[in-house]
Design an enzyme around this catalytic site. Structure first.
Site, PDB file in Angstrom:
ATOM      1  CB  SER A  22      -0.958  -0.003   1.190  1.00  0.00           C
ATOM      2  OG  SER A  22      -1.860  -1.081   1.063  1.00  0.00           O
ATOM      3  CB  THR A  67      -4.086  -4.380   7.258  1.00  0.00           C
ATOM      4  OG1 THR A  67      -4.182  -5.693   6.710  1.00  0.00           O
ATOM      5  CG2 THR A  67      -2.669  -4.143   7.765  1.00  0.00           C
ATOM      6  CE  LYS A  71      -8.555  -5.440   6.535  1.00  0.00           C
ATOM      7  NZ  LYS A  71      -8.922  -6.137   5.288  1.00  0.00           N
ATOM      8  CG  ASP A 107     -11.163  -4.862   2.128  1.00  0.00           C
ATOM      9  OD1 ASP A 107     -10.248  -4.382   1.443  1.00  0.00           O
ATOM     10  OD2 ASP A 107     -11.022  -5.202   3.320  1.00  0.00           O
ATOM     11  CB  ALA A 136     -11.185 -11.627   2.865  1.00  0.00           C
ATOM     12  NE  ARG A 161     -14.690 -17.617  10.741  1.00  0.00           N
ATOM     13  CZ  ARG A 161     -13.441 -17.277  10.471  1.00  0.00           C
ATOM     14  NH1 ARG A 161     -12.617 -18.166   9.953  1.00  0.00           N
ATOM     15  NH2 ARG A 161     -13.014 -16.067  10.710  1.00  0.00           N
ATOM     16  N   GLY A 249      -6.704 -11.355  -8.084  1.00  0.00           N
ATOM     17  CA  GLY A 249      -6.824 -10.575  -6.844  1.00  0.00           C
ATOM     18  C   GLY A 249      -6.246  -9.175  -6.898  1.00  0.00           C
TER      19      GLY A 249
HETATM   20  P1  ATR Z   1      -9.373 -13.108   6.454  1.00  0.00           P
HETATM   21  O1  ATR Z   1      -9.685 -11.849   7.199  1.00  0.00           O
HETATM   22  O2  ATR Z   1      -8.152 -13.000   5.578  1.00  0.00           O
HETATM   23  O3  ATR Z   1     -10.545 -13.636   5.691  1.00  0.00           O
HETATM   24  P2  ATR Z   1      -9.816 -15.060   8.539  1.00  0.00           P
HETATM   25  O4  ATR Z   1     -10.948 -14.265   9.092  1.00  0.00           O
HETATM   26  O5  ATR Z   1      -8.851 -15.711   9.480  1.00  0.00           O
HETATM   27  O6  ATR Z   1      -8.923 -14.168   7.555  1.00  0.00           O
HETATM   28  O7  ATR Z   1     -10.447 -16.172   7.553  1.00  0.00           O
HETATM   29  C1  ATR Z   1      -9.656 -17.063   6.832  1.00  0.00           C
HETATM   30  C2  ATR Z   1     -10.550 -17.886   5.896  1.00  0.00           C
HETATM   31  O8  ATR Z   1      -9.715 -18.776   5.143  1.00  0.00           O
HETATM   32  C3  ATR Z   1     -11.547 -18.762   6.612  1.00  0.00           C
HETATM   33  O9  ATR Z   1     -12.669 -18.945   5.780  1.00  0.00           O
HETATM   34  C4  ATR Z   1     -10.762 -20.063   6.783  1.00  0.00           C
HETATM   35  O10 ATR Z   1     -11.550 -21.214   6.982  1.00  0.00           O
HETATM   36  P3  ATR Z   1     -11.983 -21.630   8.497  1.00  0.00           P
HETATM   37  O11 ATR Z   1     -13.119 -20.705   8.869  1.00  0.00           O
HETATM   38  O12 ATR Z   1     -12.401 -23.037   8.380  1.00  0.00           O
HETATM   39  O13 ATR Z   1     -10.760 -21.416   9.356  1.00  0.00           O
HETATM   40  C5  ATR Z   1     -10.080 -20.122   5.436  1.00  0.00           C
HETATM   41  N1  ATR Z   1      -8.871 -20.951   5.412  1.00  0.00           N
HETATM   42  C6  ATR Z   1      -7.645 -20.630   5.898  1.00  0.00           C
HETATM   43  N2  ATR Z   1      -6.765 -21.641   5.670  1.00  0.00           N
HETATM   44  C7  ATR Z   1      -7.456 -22.610   5.014  1.00  0.00           C
HETATM   45  C8  ATR Z   1      -7.113 -23.898   4.500  1.00  0.00           C
HETATM   46  N3  ATR Z   1      -5.866 -24.390   4.593  1.00  0.00           N
HETATM   47  N4  ATR Z   1      -8.079 -24.602   3.860  1.00  0.00           N
HETATM   48  C9  ATR Z   1      -9.335 -24.113   3.752  1.00  0.00           C
HETATM   49  N5  ATR Z   1      -9.731 -22.907   4.220  1.00  0.00           N
HETATM   50  C10 ATR Z   1      -8.806 -22.175   4.853  1.00  0.00           C
END
Ligand code: ATR
Length: 285
Positions: A22, A67, A71, A107, A136, A161, A249
């Site tokens: 950024s 970030t 957030k 976002d 996200a 979730r 992205g």
């Molecule tokens: P962000 O703000 O970047 O979205 P987050 O709130 O920690 O970060 O969310 C991460 C997302 O990536 C979640 O949907 C997570 O799935 P879980 O809710 O089951 O944790 C997903 N994620 C991260 N690592 C993953 C993996 N190895 N395989 C599948 N989903 C993954």
């Protein structure tokens, strides 16, 4: 860059921030438009966030980006929240107007703007799969539901979730059919028009591979990945191998930055310029 007695200061609060691109994107755009602003990275520890938010007022900064990991926790420290940020429950941009701090989430609109610009896709009446239900994922889901898709399928490794997000969205947007599922999404693929990955899977340094299988998607489907490093993620590569349209992205990164830039300065930066700087700085980092 020339710093003067009038230079306005913006920046980013996060931890870590060392690899943020950024500062490159914003400073290049300030320079290109001849705006007397500077964008500075601030590594802010969780427990120091209240003092740092107070410093925005005390130092008369124009605003900040926010970030990981702030957030959500920054919300209670602000004076006002934009509706979208309140709905998503996360802020990535703060604007300081004479000591009054308002939080926004760019976002959400940034994702939509990028999707529209690069693919022309209109979510209205479509079937969409969003993979991931984290921060996200919430921003992308709330962006898409506003455009009234017919069906929105939220797929997440942890199904609880996905379920709670689907229930929350269904309550607010009654006309959209919400479905929650695990990552076993084969049955939903044939009717899907857009599949979006919002998880970190595929990001450089994170666990590689494909977050979900996509072989069953129809040939006119679009595959979108919000991961921008690498530019061509395993999901994007697989989609291209299958002859599907892709949305990378980088666009969301740049469009959310452009919206923050506009909130602080009132000026629209060049999207192409920001993309160029983003790619260059990623190569340099
Ligand atoms: P962000 O703000 O970047 O979205 P987050 O709130 O920690 O970060 O969310 C991460 C997302 O990536 C979640 O949907 C997570 O799935 P879980 O809710 O089951 O944790 C997903 N994620 C991260 N690592 C993953 C993996 N190895 N395989 C599948 N989903 C993954």
């Amino acid at each position: 860059m020339k710093i003067t007695g009038r230079t306005k200061v913006v920046g980013i609060f996060g931890d870590p921030v060392e690899h943020s691109i950024s500062p490159y994107i914003h400073n290049a755009s300030f320079e290109a438009l001849g705006l007397d602003y500077v964008y500075v990275p601030f590594r802010v520890k969780k427990e120091r966030l209240p003092q740092c938010v107070e410093a925005i007022r005390a130092l008369n900064m124009a605003g900040v980006n926010v970030t990981i990991p702030h957030k959500e926790s920054i919300i209670e420290l602000l004076d006002e929240l934009d509706n979208e940020a309140a709905e998503i429950g996360a802020v990535n941009t703060v604007v300081n107007t004479r000591g009054r701090l308002k939080g926004y989430n760019t976002d959400c609109q940034g994702y939509l703007n990028s999707l529209t610009e690069e693919t022309g896709f209109d979510p209205t009446g479509k079937t969409i799969i969003v993979v991931g239900a984290g921060g996200a994922g919430r921003a992308v889901v709330y962006g898409l539901v506003k455009r009234k898709p017919e069906r929105l399928i939220i797929a997440n490794r942890t199904i609880e979730r996905a379920r709670s997000l689907a229930e929350e969205v269904a309550e607010r947007y009654g006309s959209v059919e919400l479905v929650a599922t695990t990552l076993k999404i084969e049955q939903y693929l044939p009717a899907c028009h857009l599949l979006v990955n919002t998880t970190s899977v595929g990001m450089q340094g994170a666990k590689g591979g494909l977050v979900v299988p996509i072989e069953g998607l129809p040939e006119d489907a679009i595959v979108s990945d919000i991961v921008y490093k690498p530019l061509d993620t395993p999901l994007i590569k697989e989609a291209e191998r299958l002859g599907l349209r892709v949305h990378r992205g980088l666009g969301m990164l740049v469009h959310q930055a452009a919206l923050s830039f506009e909130l602080w300065t009132g000026k629209k930066p060049s999207i192409e310029g920001m993309k160029f700087t983003a790619v260059q700085s990623m190569e340099a980092l």
